[in-house]
Write a protein that holds these residues in place. Structure first.
Motif, mmCIF file in Angstrom:
data_model
loop_
_atom_site.group_PDB
_atom_site.id
_atom_site.type_symbol
_atom_site.label_atom_id
_atom_site.label_comp_id
_atom_site.label_asym_id
_atom_site.label_seq_id
_atom_site.Cartn_x
_atom_site.Cartn_y
_atom_site.Cartn_z
ATOM 1 N N VAL A 171 2.660 -22.976 5.037
ATOM 2 C CA VAL A 171 2.574 -21.853 5.974
ATOM 3 C C VAL A 171 3.971 -21.557 6.503
ATOM 4 O O VAL A 171 4.656 -22.460 7.007
ATOM 5 N N PHE A 172 4.385 -20.304 6.379
ATOM 6 C CA PHE A 172 5.658 -19.855 6.944
ATOM 7 C C PHE A 172 5.363 -18.876 8.066
ATOM 8 O O PHE A 172 4.661 -17.888 7.875
ATOM 9 N N ILE A 173 5.881 -19.175 9.274
ATOM 10 C CA ILE A 173 5.720 -18.291 10.431
ATOM 11 C C ILE A 173 6.987 -17.478 10.564
ATOM 12 O O ILE A 173 8.040 -18.009 10.917
ATOM 13 N N ASP A 174 6.895 -16.199 10.262
ATOM 14 C CA ASP A 174 8.052 -15.310 10.376
ATOM 15 C C ASP A 174 8.065 -14.740 11.790
ATOM 16 O O ASP A 174 7.214 -13.935 12.152
ATOM 17 N N GLY A 175 9.016 -15.201 12.587
ATOM 18 C CA GLY A 175 9.032 -14.851 14.000
ATOM 19 C C GLY A 175 8.563 -16.007 14.858
ATOM 20 O O GLY A 175 7.973 -15.814 15.919
ATOM 21 N N ALA A 176 8.846 -17.222 14.395
ATOM 22 C CA ALA A 176 8.358 -18.428 15.080
ATOM 23 C C ALA A 176 9.033 -18.684 16.412
ATOM 24 O O ALA A 176 8.619 -19.581 17.157
ATOM 25 N N GLY A 205 4.485 -16.885 18.128
ATOM 26 C CA GLY A 205 4.914 -17.734 17.029
ATOM 27 C C GLY A 205 5.095 -19.187 17.423
ATOM 28 O O GLY A 205 4.701 -20.101 16.690
ATOM 29 N N LEU A 206 5.670 -19.408 18.599
ATOM 30 C CA LEU A 206 5.852 -20.778 19.076
ATOM 31 C C LEU A 206 4.514 -21.478 19.275
ATOM 32 O O LEU A 206 4.350 -22.649 18.926
ATOM 33 N N GLU A 207 3.548 -20.745 19.825
ATOM 34 C CA GLU A 207 2.242 -21.367 20.074
ATOM 35 C C GLU A 207 1.516 -21.666 18.769
ATOM 36 O O GLU A 207 0.882 -22.718 18.636
ATOM 37 N N CYS A 240 4.822 -12.825 13.215
ATOM 38 C CA CYS A 240 4.843 -12.710 14.679
ATOM 39 C C CYS A 240 6.063 -11.882 15.046
ATOM 40 O O CYS A 240 7.021 -12.386 15.643
ATOM 41 N N LEU A 241 6.040 -10.628 14.667
ATOM 42 C CA LEU A 241 7.203 -9.751 14.728
ATOM 43 C C LEU A 241 6.834 -8.404 15.338
ATOM 44 O O LEU A 241 5.652 -8.045 15.381
ATOM 45 N N PRO A 242 7.831 -7.622 15.783
ATOM 46 C CA PRO A 242 7.558 -6.233 16.137
ATOM 47 C C PRO A 242 7.018 -5.484 14.916
ATOM 48 O O PRO A 242 7.217 -5.901 13.766
ATOM 49 N N ASP A 243 6.358 -4.357 15.166
ATOM 50 C CA ASP A 243 5.656 -3.647 14.097
ATOM 51 C C ASP A 243 6.547 -3.312 12.906
ATOM 52 O O ASP A 243 6.174 -3.574 11.755
ATOM 53 N N ASP A 244 7.702 -2.713 13.151
ATOM 54 C CA ASP A 244 8.568 -2.310 12.043
ATOM 55 C C ASP A 244 9.051 -3.518 11.249
ATOM 56 O O ASP A 244 9.112 -3.478 10.007
ATOM 57 N N ALA A 245 9.387 -4.585 11.940
ATOM 58 C CA ALA A 245 9.843 -5.798 11.258
ATOM 59 C C ALA A 245 8.717 -6.422 10.440
ATOM 60 O O ALA A 245 8.956 -6.971 9.355
ATOM 61 N N ALA A 246 7.483 -6.337 10.937
ATOM 62 C CA ALA A 246 6.338 -6.858 10.185
ATOM 63 C C ALA A 246 6.160 -6.085 8.882
ATOM 64 O O ALA A 246 5.912 -6.670 7.818
ATOM 65 N N ARG A 247 6.293 -4.763 8.956
ATOM 66 C CA ARG A 247 6.185 -3.950 7.734
ATOM 67 C C ARG A 247 7.283 -4.312 6.742
ATOM 68 O O ARG A 247 7.050 -4.373 5.531
ATOM 69 N N GLU A 248 8.481 -4.549 7.247
ATOM 70 C CA GLU A 248 9.597 -4.923 6.376
ATOM 71 C C GLU A 248 9.320 -6.264 5.685
ATOM 72 O O GLU A 248 9.622 -6.428 4.497
ATOM 73 N N ALA A 306 6.906 -5.880 2.865
ATOM 74 C CA ALA A 306 7.543 -5.233 1.716
ATOM 75 C C ALA A 306 8.382 -6.219 0.903
ATOM 76 O O ALA A 306 8.636 -5.983 -0.286
ATOM 77 N N LEU A 307 8.808 -7.322 1.528
ATOM 78 C CA LEU A 307 9.613 -8.316 0.816
ATOM 79 C C LEU A 307 8.760 -9.245 -0.043
ATOM 80 O O LEU A 307 9.294 -9.974 -0.880
ATOM 81 N N ILE A 308 7.458 -9.240 0.160
ATOM 82 C CA ILE A 308 6.578 -10.162 -0.565
ATOM 83 C C ILE A 308 6.163 -9.537 -1.888
ATOM 84 O O ILE A 308 5.475 -8.512 -1.922
ATOM 85 N N ASP A 309 6.587 -10.145 -2.978
ATOM 86 C CA ASP A 309 6.192 -9.655 -4.298
ATOM 87 C C ASP A 309 5.409 -10.706 -5.087
ATOM 88 O O ASP A 309 5.128 -10.527 -6.266
ATOM 89 N N ASN A 310 5.074 -11.796 -4.427
ATOM 90 C CA ASN A 310 4.277 -12.850 -5.051
ATOM 91 C C ASN A 310 2.803 -12.613 -4.706
ATOM 92 O O ASN A 310 2.421 -12.712 -3.531
ATOM 93 N N PRO A 311 1.945 -12.309 -5.661
ATOM 94 C CA PRO A 311 0.542 -12.024 -5.349
ATOM 95 C C PRO A 311 -0.225 -13.214 -4.795
ATOM 96 O O PRO A 311 -1.307 -13.057 -4.231
ATOM 97 N N ARG A 312 0.357 -14.410 -4.916
ATOM 98 C CA ARG A 312 -0.311 -15.611 -4.407
ATOM 99 C C ARG A 312 -0.188 -15.737 -2.889
ATOM 100 O O ARG A 312 -1.034 -16.352 -2.232
ATOM 101 N N THR A 313 0.880 -15.178 -2.317
ATOM 102 C CA THR A 313 1.125 -15.311 -0.880
ATOM 103 C C THR A 313 0.151 -14.448 -0.097
ATOM 104 O O THR A 313 0.035 -13.242 -0.326
ATOM 105 N N ARG A 314 -0.537 -15.048 0.858
ATOM 106 C CA ARG A 314 -1.501 -14.337 1.696
ATOM 107 C C ARG A 314 -0.929 -14.222 3.114
ATOM 108 O O ARG A 314 -0.235 -15.123 3.580
ATOM 109 N N VAL A 315 -1.233 -13.119 3.769
ATOM 110 C CA VAL A 315 -0.542 -12.759 5.006
ATOM 111 C C VAL A 315 -1.532 -12.587 6.158
ATOM 112 O O VAL A 315 -2.597 -11.975 5.994
ATOM 113 N N ILE A 316 -1.140 -13.104 7.325
ATOM 114 C CA ILE A 316 -1.813 -12.815 8.594
ATOM 115 C C ILE A 316 -0.772 -12.156 9.488
ATOM 116 O O ILE A 316 0.267 -12.753 9.781
#
Length: 309
Positions: free
Chosen positions: A5-10, A15-17, A57-65, A68-78
């Motif tokens: 699990v990778f928390i982007d915006g930890a 994200g900390l919680e 765990c990012l602002p909206d625009d950063a979450a969209r970005e 867009a960086l994920i090109d691995n179909p195996r990675t699942r996102v929350i």
């Protein structure tokens, strides 16, 4: 089987919680980046694509970005931001919302975490709309108060700073809060609810209230009818409970520090007036707790693992 699990915006409040809740769980491997590489595009792209699950765990625009960086179909996102809560091809991460919602989340590649205010509103309203007690075209209003941690780092610093802040603050008075579209869509309402949010000088906790003029509703339901419909909708839930007591007061911190949601239907039967009330933790089931619950469902872990009930 261990899941990475990778928390982007930890480094943010939510994200900390989430990180604290996942740390030490034997079935989870937390992927982290050194502080000096957290904003490195190449390092972030690699982490986003290497992990089994990514929690944004990012602002909206950063979450969209990040998506867009994920090109691995195996990675699942929350996604814990507002960016995808009404987006097509994203599953709404509220397992209790519909009888089939948990199964949809379990199989989804992209899950959007609900907002804290919508969690209370939808828990109260969606079962009554589904049962035909509240018509889909009814003009609903919702009043809510949250702990100041829901405002993020800037609001936390303001309320905990040297200047003593107000005890209560209403906001979004233009009636265009970004959660309104989420409430309308997932309650399946024809009109946006009139939403008045506010913040109180308490770190965490939340009360959401929806007044209902029972005498004016087409089926003229009773208080007990509304309460029974909610109890039936959440029968067996370990997280959402329907209180049968007739307490005279409700406190904003009643479910603070937990991942519970407590629902009440109170009112005056003689006048045909009722109020639907939800209490929850804006950082629990309203944010980090919901993300952990969704991760559990998606990964096939015990639903309440890592939750405080």
């Amino acid at each position: 089987m261990r899941r990475s699990v990778f928390i982007d915006g930890a480094a943010g409040t939510t994200g900390l919680e989430i990180r604290e809740r996942l740390a030490g769980r034997a079935e989870i491997e937390l992927v982290t980046l050194p502080d000096d590489r957290r904003k490195d595009p190449a390092a972030r792209r690699a982490a986003l694509n290497d992990a089994d699950f990514v929690v944004l765990c990012l602002p909206d625009d950063a979450a969209r970005e990040s998506v867009a960086l994920i090109d691995n179909p195996r990675t699942r996102v929350i996604d814990a931001s507002t960016a995808h809560r009404t987006a097509e091809r994203w599953c709404y991460g509220f397992p209790e919302l519909e009888p089939s919602q948990g199964a949809l989340i379990e199989g989804a590649a992209r899950v959007s975490n609900p907002g804290c205010y919508p969690t209370g509103f939808l828990a109260l309203v969606r079962p009554l709309v589904r049962a035909g007690i509240v018509p889909a075209d009814w003009a609903l209003s919702v009043h809510a108060v949250s702990g100041y941690s829901g405002g993020g780092r800037q609001m936390i610093e303001e309320f905990e700073g040297d200047t003593v802040p107000t005890a209560w603050r209403g906001y979004a008075l233009a009636l265009a809060h970004k959660h309104v579209a989420e409430m309308q869509r997932h309650a399946r309402l024809e009109h946006p609810p009139l939403f008045l949010p506010s913040v109180a000088r308490t770190y965490r906790g939340m009360v959401v209230e929806v007044p209902l003029p029972l005498h004016a509703l087409p089926r003229r339901p009773s208080i007990d009818t509304c309460r029974d419909a909610l109890a039936a909708a959440y029968d067996g839930s370990e997280i959402i409970r329907v209180a049968a007591d007739d307490r005279a007061t409700v406190e904003v911190e009643e479910d603070a520090g937990t991942d519970r949601v407590t629902l009440r239907v109170v009112g005056n039967a003689a006048r045909g007036h009722a109020v639907l009330i939800a209490t929850l933790d804006n950082l629990g089931k309203g944010a980090a707790g919901a993300a952990v619950q969704n991760l559990n469902v998606m990964a096939g872990f015990a639903t309440t693992a890592g939750l405080v009930l």
